[in-house]
Design an enzyme around this catalytic site. Sequence first.
Site, PDB file in Angstrom:
ATOM      1  N   CYS A  16       0.833  -1.210   0.000  1.00  0.00           N
ATOM      2  CA  CYS A  16       0.000   0.000   0.000  1.00  0.00           C
ATOM      3  C   CYS A  16       0.868   1.261   0.000  1.00  0.00           C
ATOM      4  CB  CYS A  16      -0.916  -0.026   1.228  1.00  0.00           C
ATOM      5  SG  CYS A  16      -1.773   1.532   1.498  1.00  0.00           S
ATOM      6  N   CYS A  19       0.551   3.272   3.277  1.00  0.00           N
ATOM      7  CA  CYS A  19       1.268   2.603   4.376  1.00  0.00           C
ATOM      8  C   CYS A  19       2.771   2.874   4.249  1.00  0.00           C
ATOM      9  CB  CYS A  19       0.993   1.100   4.368  1.00  0.00           C
ATOM     10  SG  CYS A  19      -0.618   0.625   5.034  1.00  0.00           S
ATOM     11  N   ASP A  42      -1.038  16.650  -0.589  1.00  0.00           N
ATOM     12  CA  ASP A  42      -1.263  15.868  -1.806  1.00  0.00           C
ATOM     13  C   ASP A  42      -0.200  16.232  -2.836  1.00  0.00           C
ATOM     14  OD1 ASP A  42      -4.008  14.292  -3.013  1.00  0.00           O
ATOM     15  OD2 ASP A  42      -2.528  15.036  -4.455  1.00  0.00           O
ATOM     16  N   HIS A  58      -3.822   0.375   8.371  1.00  0.00           N
ATOM     17  CA  HIS A  58      -4.364   0.160   7.024  1.00  0.00           C
ATOM     18  C   HIS A  58      -5.845  -0.201   7.067  1.00  0.00           C
ATOM     19  CE1 HIS A  58      -4.284  -0.666   2.739  1.00  0.00           C
ATOM     20  NE2 HIS A  58      -5.041  -1.729   3.006  1.00  0.00           N
ATOM     21  N   ASN A 102     -13.196   9.689  -1.433  1.00  0.00           N
ATOM     22  CA  ASN A 102     -13.528   8.828  -2.569  1.00  0.00           C
ATOM     23  C   ASN A 102     -13.462   7.377  -2.099  1.00  0.00           C
ATOM     24  OD1 ASN A 102     -13.673  11.058  -4.342  1.00  0.00           O
ATOM     25  ND2 ASN A 102     -11.454  11.033  -4.603  1.00  0.00           N
ATOM     26  N   GLY A 108     -14.360   6.803  -7.379  1.00  0.00           N
ATOM     27  CA  GLY A 108     -13.192   7.564  -7.813  1.00  0.00           C
ATOM     28  C   GLY A 108     -11.961   7.386  -6.948  1.00  0.00           C
ATOM     29  N   HIS A 113      -6.245   3.069   0.621  1.00  0.00           N
ATOM     30  CA  HIS A 113      -5.974   3.280   2.053  1.00  0.00           C
ATOM     31  C   HIS A 113      -6.835   4.482   2.415  1.00  0.00           C
ATOM     32  CE1 HIS A 113      -2.933   3.404   5.590  1.00  0.00           C
ATOM     33  NE2 HIS A 113      -3.819   4.384   5.819  1.00  0.00           N
ATOM     34  N   HIS A 115      -8.551   7.705   3.135  1.00  0.00           N
ATOM     35  CA  HIS A 115      -7.994   9.055   3.223  1.00  0.00           C
ATOM     36  C   HIS A 115      -9.086  10.085   3.002  1.00  0.00           C
ATOM     37  CE1 HIS A 115      -7.530   7.670  -0.969  1.00  0.00           C
ATOM     38  NE2 HIS A 115      -7.735   8.925  -1.339  1.00  0.00           N
ATOM     39  N   HIS A 117      -9.518  13.877   1.722  1.00  0.00           N
ATOM     40  CA  HIS A 117      -8.935  15.060   1.098  1.00  0.00           C
ATOM     41  C   HIS A 117      -9.483  16.281   1.842  1.00  0.00           C
ATOM     42  CE1 HIS A 117      -7.756  13.151  -2.862  1.00  0.00           C
ATOM     43  NE2 HIS A 117      -8.646  12.263  -2.453  1.00  0.00           N
TER      44      HIS A 117
HETATM   45  P1  5GP Z   1      -8.001   9.221  -4.429  1.00  0.00           P
HETATM   46  O1  5GP Z   1      -8.179   9.416  -5.897  1.00  0.00           O
HETATM   47  O2  5GP Z   1      -7.636   7.798  -4.083  1.00  0.00           O
HETATM   48  O3  5GP Z   1      -9.122   9.762  -3.596  1.00  0.00           O
HETATM   49  O4  5GP Z   1      -6.804  10.167  -4.022  1.00  0.00           O
HETATM   50  C1  5GP Z   1      -5.474   9.775  -3.982  1.00  0.00           C
HETATM   51  C2  5GP Z   1      -4.666  11.040  -3.877  1.00  0.00           C
HETATM   52  O5  5GP Z   1      -3.367  10.674  -3.517  1.00  0.00           O
HETATM   53  C3  5GP Z   1      -4.578  11.835  -5.188  1.00  0.00           C
HETATM   54  O6  5GP Z   1      -5.094  13.150  -4.988  1.00  0.00           O
HETATM   55  C4  5GP Z   1      -3.093  11.839  -5.502  1.00  0.00           C
HETATM   56  O7  5GP Z   1      -2.637  13.071  -6.031  1.00  0.00           O
HETATM   57  C5  5GP Z   1      -2.463  11.540  -4.155  1.00  0.00           C
HETATM   58  N1  5GP Z   1      -1.200  10.821  -4.254  1.00  0.00           N
HETATM   59  C6  5GP Z   1      -0.943   9.729  -5.046  1.00  0.00           C
HETATM   60  N2  5GP Z   1       0.315   9.315  -4.868  1.00  0.00           N
HETATM   61  C7  5GP Z   1       0.875  10.155  -3.958  1.00  0.00           C
HETATM   62  C8  5GP Z   1       2.176  10.232  -3.371  1.00  0.00           C
HETATM   63  O8  5GP Z   1       3.085   9.436  -3.640  1.00  0.00           O
HETATM   64  N3  5GP Z   1       2.386  11.232  -2.471  1.00  0.00           N
HETATM   65  C9  5GP Z   1       1.403  12.122  -2.151  1.00  0.00           C
HETATM   66  N4  5GP Z   1       1.735  13.075  -1.252  1.00  0.00           N
HETATM   67  N5  5GP Z   1       0.172  12.081  -2.669  1.00  0.00           N
HETATM   68  C10 5GP Z   1      -0.092  11.113  -3.564  1.00  0.00           C
HETATM   69 ZN    ZN Z   2      -2.327   1.242   3.682  1.00  0.00          ZN
END
Ligand code: 5GP
Ligand code: ZN
Length: 128
Positions: A16, A19, A42, A58, A102, A108, A113, A115, A117
């Site tokens: 992950c 993680c 982000d 996790h 999401n 989306g 993991h 999260h 935003h």
């Molecule tokens: P999701 O689309 O799963 O809701 O959001 C995942 C978020 O993680 C995206 O906004 C993406 O820009 C962010 N993200 C993906 N990989 C990384 C990373 O390696 N480091 C950071 N800081 N953010 C990441």
């Molecule tokens: Zn995780």
Amino acid sequence: MTSAHSGAALVHDPDCLFCKIVQRKIPSRTVYEDDEIYAFHDIHPWAPVHFLLIPKTHIPSMAQVGAEQGELLGRIMALVPKLALQEGCNPYPQGGFRIVANTGSEGGQEVAHLHFHVMGGPRPWLRG
Ligand code: 5GP
Ligand code: ZN
């Protein structure tokens, strides 16, 4: 590692991305950290302020959340107003922020993991 709040051991998934970020195997820009929660910027911000709040343990998504995670989620949500202002969101009501979780492919979600935003700052934003 154990948590002072829940007493539960932290679980990490070796595959992950978040993680790995929690374990500092992948670098990130820290916004906040305690024994159960990590917040970081982000990598592709959609808004002037855009950071992610995650449980260190996790949990794949909101789809796996039940009453037993209530205290942890409450602690995450209670951090949002303080961290949003700290990171540059303007005060409510002219300012404010958006919280997004999401969940699943159709929701989306790209990183499996849990999260949240947190986005804010002056308009226009890149997205949303
Ligand atoms: P999701 O689309 O799963 O809701 O959001 C995942 C978020 O993680 C995206 O906004 C993406 O820009 C962010 N993200 C993906 N990989 C990384 C990373 O390696 N480091 C950071 N800081 N953010 C990441
Ligand atoms: Zn995780």
